[in-house]
Write an enzyme that holds these catalytic residues in place. Structure first.
Site, short mmCIF file in Angstrom:
data_model
loop_
_atom_site.label_atom_id
_atom_site.label_comp_id
_atom_site.label_asym_id
_atom_site.label_seq_id
_atom_site.Cartn_x
_atom_site.Cartn_y
_atom_site.Cartn_z
N LYS A 247 0.86 -1.18 0.00
CA LYS A 247 0.00 0.00 0.00
C LYS A 247 0.89 1.23 0.00
CE LYS A 247 -3.65 2.38 2.45
NZ LYS A 247 -4.57 2.36 3.58
N LYS B 188 -2.01 -1.56 -3.87
CA LYS B 188 -2.90 -0.40 -3.81
C LYS B 188 -2.10 0.88 -3.89
CE LYS B 188 -6.09 1.92 -0.79
NZ LYS B 188 -6.65 2.01 0.52
C1 PBG Z 1 -7.40 3.48 5.52
C2 PBG Z 1 -7.71 3.26 4.09
C3 PBG Z 1 -7.53 4.16 3.02
C4 PBG Z 1 -8.07 3.52 1.90
C5 PBG Z 1 -8.52 2.27 2.29
N1 PBG Z 1 -8.27 2.13 3.65
C6 PBG Z 1 -7.01 5.53 2.98
C7 PBG Z 1 -5.64 5.85 3.44
O1 PBG Z 1 -4.79 4.98 3.67
O2 PBG Z 1 -5.41 7.05 3.61
C8 PBG Z 1 -8.14 4.12 0.52
C9 PBG Z 1 -9.34 3.74 -0.27
C10 PBG Z 1 -9.58 4.56 -1.48
O3 PBG Z 1 -8.95 5.62 -1.73
O4 PBG Z 1 -10.46 4.17 -2.24
N2 PBG Z 1 -6.22 2.91 5.97
ZN ZN Z 2 -5.63 3.76 8.00
#
Ligand code: PBG
Ligand code: ZN
Length: 325
Positions: A198, A251
């Protein structure tokens, strides 16, 4: 392998008709490979559209039965549940409250349709007053102390009936901590889909507004991956597998298709890609101005994400796309 050159070889021969193209198509999309994100909020009868996400809603727990009904009818593979809590505090109490928003949401989804696959997002950021994904002290994100709360959160989701828990916090060691908490409490059958690779990305913007989870200070670069790093993503995935992940994720999806492709090459676990809120909003915004065709652009993107090698796609287009194909 070599084929003769032009004019013996003409690649256009197999592109002459829709039926021919269909016959030799390499990548297929099926609703069962799509995961639809749901946002559960407090209240009754709430169906609130989100800024930048157009047709995506915050829905109160009582509305989840209708959502699940539609998802089943469309043949969508699973839902990924996020919570939008009424209150936040320093230690993210709402994340692991057995009567928290996600825990009630999971029970409502399972009551409506026990066989719908329910995945829960496991993180603290929507529940902390500072908006970070872990505990904070003197503006530092504390890794090891956060693990216990993440494990409690995952366990509470499992006890509510989640099939899969999906940690998205990017603390080191969270998958192992969650696996042992689940196993100790006889939840050995609950799977972990790790948000392994991520990235610290600009493509989460609309989601953060939607769940008011933007960090109050600093950013997420001390825990999420540096967008410049591909090899490090392979290390993250390998570690999550070692710690017991059942499925792994990359992601965002579109700017990281090389990472998806390398992960597919190296690892045999189910591989998911998250087509994030920013990726969705870009197309929505352009389509609203008449700059591109939403359906064509979305199907092209989803096909490309599958072509890169992932099995599952988490996407806000899941419902629309399922009806398109
Ligand atoms: C929280 C989380 C996020 C997303 C999924 N879980 C945001 C982040 O890490 O700031 C992003 C989902 C999206 O943008 O569709 N940890
Ligand atoms: Zn988070």
């Amino acid at each position: 392998m070599s084929s003769p050159a032009f004019p013996q070889t003409r690649l256009r021969r197999l592109r002459r008709s829709g039926a021919l193209r269909q016959l030799v198509r390499e990548t297929h999309l099926d609703p069962s490979q799509l995961v639809y994100p749901l946002f559960a909020c407090e209240g009754q009868g709430v169906r609130q559209p989100l800024d930048g996400l157009g047709d995506i809603l915050h829905v109160s727990v009582d509305q989840l039965a209708d959502e699940v009904e539609e998802i089943r009818r469309l043949g969508i593979g699973a839902v990924l549940l996020f919570g939008v809590p009424a209150a936040k505090d320093d230690v993210a109490s709402g994340a692991y409250d057995e009567d928290g928003i996600v825990q009630r949401g999971v029970r409502a989804l399972k009551a409506a349709a026990a066989d719908t696959v329910v995945i829960t997002d496991v993180c603290l950021c929507a529940y902390t007053s500072h908006g970070h994904c872990g505990l904070v002290q003197d503006e530092e994100i504390l890794n090891d102390l956060s693990l216990e709360l993440l494990a409690r959160t995952a366990l509470s989701h499992a006890e509510a009936g989640a099939d899969i828990v999906a940690p998205s916090d990017m603390m080191d060691g969270r998958v192992g901590a969650i696996r042992s908490a689940l196993d100790q409490e006889s939840r050995g059958d609950v799977a972990i889909m790790a948000y392994s690779a991520k990235y610290a990305s600009a493509f989460y913007g609309p989601f953060r507004d939607a769940s008011s989870s933007a960090p109050a200070f600093g950013d997420r670069r001390t825990y999420q991956l540096d967008p410049a790093n591909g090899r490090e993503a392979m290390r993250e995935i390998a570690l999550d597998i070692q710690e017991g992940a059942d499925a792994v994720m990359v992601k965002p999806a579109l700017a990281y298709l090389d990472v998806v492709a390398s992960a597919r090459d190296r690892f045999d676990l189910p591989l998911a890609a998250y087509n994030t809120s920013g990726e969705y909003a870009m197309v929505k915004g352009a389509a609203a101005r008449g700059w591109l065709d939403e359906r064509q652009a979305a199907l092209e993107m989803l096909t490309a994400i599958r072509r890169a090698g992932c099995d599952l796609i988490i996407t806000y287009w899941a419902k629309r796309a399922a009806s398109w194909f």
